[in-house]
Design an enzyme around this catalytic site. Structure first.
Site, PDB file in Angstrom:
ATOM      1  N   ARG A 193      84.329 -12.707  71.148  1.00 54.16           N
ATOM      2  CA  ARG A 193      83.646 -13.942  71.796  1.00 54.16           C
ATOM      3  C   ARG A 193      81.895 -13.810  71.611  1.00 54.16           C
ATOM      4  NH1 ARG A 193      87.430 -15.257  77.098  1.00 54.16           N
ATOM      5  NH2 ARG A 193      89.309 -15.860  75.825  1.00 54.16           N
ATOM      6  N   HIS A 194      81.635 -14.993  71.623  1.00 57.72           N
ATOM      7  CA  HIS A 194      80.113 -15.129  71.858  1.00 57.72           C
ATOM      8  C   HIS A 194      79.559 -15.168  73.231  1.00 57.72           C
ATOM      9  CE1 HIS A 194      76.086 -16.824  71.190  1.00 57.72           C
ATOM     10  NE2 HIS A 194      76.040 -16.470  69.818  1.00 57.72           N
ATOM     11  N   PRO A 195      78.615 -14.608  73.510  1.00 56.16           N
ATOM     12  CA  PRO A 195      78.152 -14.750  75.069  1.00 56.16           C
ATOM     13  C   PRO A 195      77.689 -15.854  75.412  1.00 56.16           C
ATOM     14  CG  PRO A 195      76.588 -13.569  73.737  1.00 56.16           C
ATOM     15  CD  PRO A 195      77.507 -13.737  72.676  1.00 56.16           C
ATOM     16  N   TYR A 196      77.144 -16.930  74.767  1.00 56.20           N
ATOM     17  CA  TYR A 196      76.755 -18.229  75.043  1.00 56.20           C
ATOM     18  C   TYR A 196      77.148 -19.433  74.642  1.00 56.20           C
ATOM     19  CZ  TYR A 196      73.060 -14.532  76.216  1.00 56.20           C
ATOM     20  OH  TYR A 196      72.353 -13.696  76.619  1.00 56.20           O
TER      21      TYR A 196
END
Length: 389
Positions: free
Chosen positions: A236-239
């Site tokens: 996943r992407h953190p943002y």
């Protein structure tokens, strides 16, 4: 009379002489970029078996592919830098060189009497680049380093992997080694540009540790903002969400929605428009807070068709999407061939030069890596001290 088209120069660094004292990966990768872009690079190797990577697999015949990739197009000479005769040859090289690159542990070049201050006395225009594990200064300057050690100590392994799994090395490539090489090249190119204005050389100090910290980007920013190290989040992407690997009817693929507009377009094209108005998913911060539920809802819709179908229709809807490929599949992509990113060197295929510059050729075939001391006799003659000549 037939007119002939003049040959293009080898590269923007054509005419540049590089003395390459680097070994293994982080330094040789940086000097290979210079070589690919036209520099003449003379690799100095120690007596015996030379660069350690000559003994690393995989092999084609007696040729180490590991060594070949980061030493293609270079010349090789064996010099014992503790022997007076060989030291004289080395110093003659330095007098004529534009760049010297080394990646010994800090202190080695001092003990040999070949630090920047000493060599600048005989060649004030010399660009002297040092790439090490942790840099020339600081309490860890003399700490021995390989890629995995730097990944572990930089924090990147603790930030990589899945929440319920162990810290994970960034696999498939030696990230920290390559960081050192890339930033060494950046430093050399910058110092060469400055020399055009000042006429003076410089000492460049880069490290694998510094480069890896710079590449950590969001993880360091997260710590700076919150005081907490970021948790491992898998793919996943953190943002941003959805920004992950998703399972279709037959196999997984990747979807990346960087804004609300793209998320709505995704929901429409997969036949789940209601997700775009679901209070849990309307805006990015909502989706981030409900990432598990979002993934489950999307995969429910995606399970109705194979990945090939979704890759086609989602792409046509303007949403960034991509297949999960193995190395063989990536190598065989038409895009790889179109960008000349698989070339032949020394009879084997290897990654090409990713820097394309107009006005210069990007050859599909490049000279191979040298055999140990292959150009030694010629180089000893070329760089013999004046009194020896």
């Amino acid at each position: 009379m037939t007119e002939t088209t003049p040959a293009k120069p080898k590269g923007p660094f054509d005419g540049l002489l590089v003395i390459d004292l680097t070994h293994v990966l982080n330094g040789p990768f940086g000097t290979t970029i210079l070589t690919d872009l036209g520099a003449r690079t003379i690799k100095i190797e120690p007596p015996g078996h030379g660069d350690d990577t000559r003994t690393y697999g995989p092999y084609v015949g007696d040729q180490s592919l590991y060594f070949s990739f980061v030493n293609r197009g270079k010349e090789s000479i064996v010099l014992n830098l503790k022997d007076e005769g060989d030291r004289a040859i080395f110093l003659e090289m330095v007098r004529k060189a534009d760049v010297l690159a080394e990646n010994f542990r800090p202190g080695v070049m001092d003990r040999l009497g070949f630090n920047y201050e000493e060599l600048a006395k005989i060649n004030p225009r010399l660009i002297y680049a040092s790439s090490s594990g942790f840099g020339q200064t600081g309490p860890l300057a003399h700490y021995p380093a390989y890629d995995t050690i730097v990944q572990a100590m930089s924090g990147i392994m603790m930030a990589t992997g899945f929440p319920d799994g162990p810290p994970t090395r960034v696999g498939g490539t030696s990230l920290s080694d390559l960081c050192g090489g890339v930033f060494m090249f950046c430093g050399i190119a910058s110092a060469l540009y400055a020399r055009e204005r000042t006429g003076k050389g410089a000492h460049i100090d880069v490290s694998m540790f510094d480069g890896t910290l710079a590449f950590l980007q969001h993880a360091l920013m997260c710590w700076s903002a919150t005081g907490k190290a970021p948790a491992r989040i898998g793919n996943r992407h953190p943002y941003m969400a959805p920004f992950d690997v998703f399972q279709a009817q037959d196999k997984p693929f990747v979807i990346c929605c960087g804004n609300d507009h793209l998320f709505k377009a995704l929901c429409d094209v997969i036949g789940a428009p209601e997700l775009a108005t679901d209070p849990r998913f309307v805006e990015n911060h909502d989706r981030m807070a409900n990432n598990d539920a979002l993934k489950a809802a999307l995969e429910k819709a995606l399970s109705k068709q194979p990945a090939a179908h979704w890759l086609d229709v989602i792409h046509k809807a303007g949403v960034p999407v991509g297949p999960l490929l193995d190395v063989a599949e990536a190598a065989n992509l038409p895009q790889t061939a179109a960008r000349n990113m698989l070339i032949k060197s020394g009879g084997v295929m290897m990654p090409g030069n990713p820097v394309k510059i107009s006005g210069y050729d990007d050859p599909h075939e490049r000279p191979g890596a040298p055999k140990l001391d292959e150009q030694g006799a010629a180089l000893r003659k070329e760089f013999a001290a004046p009194e020896a000549k």
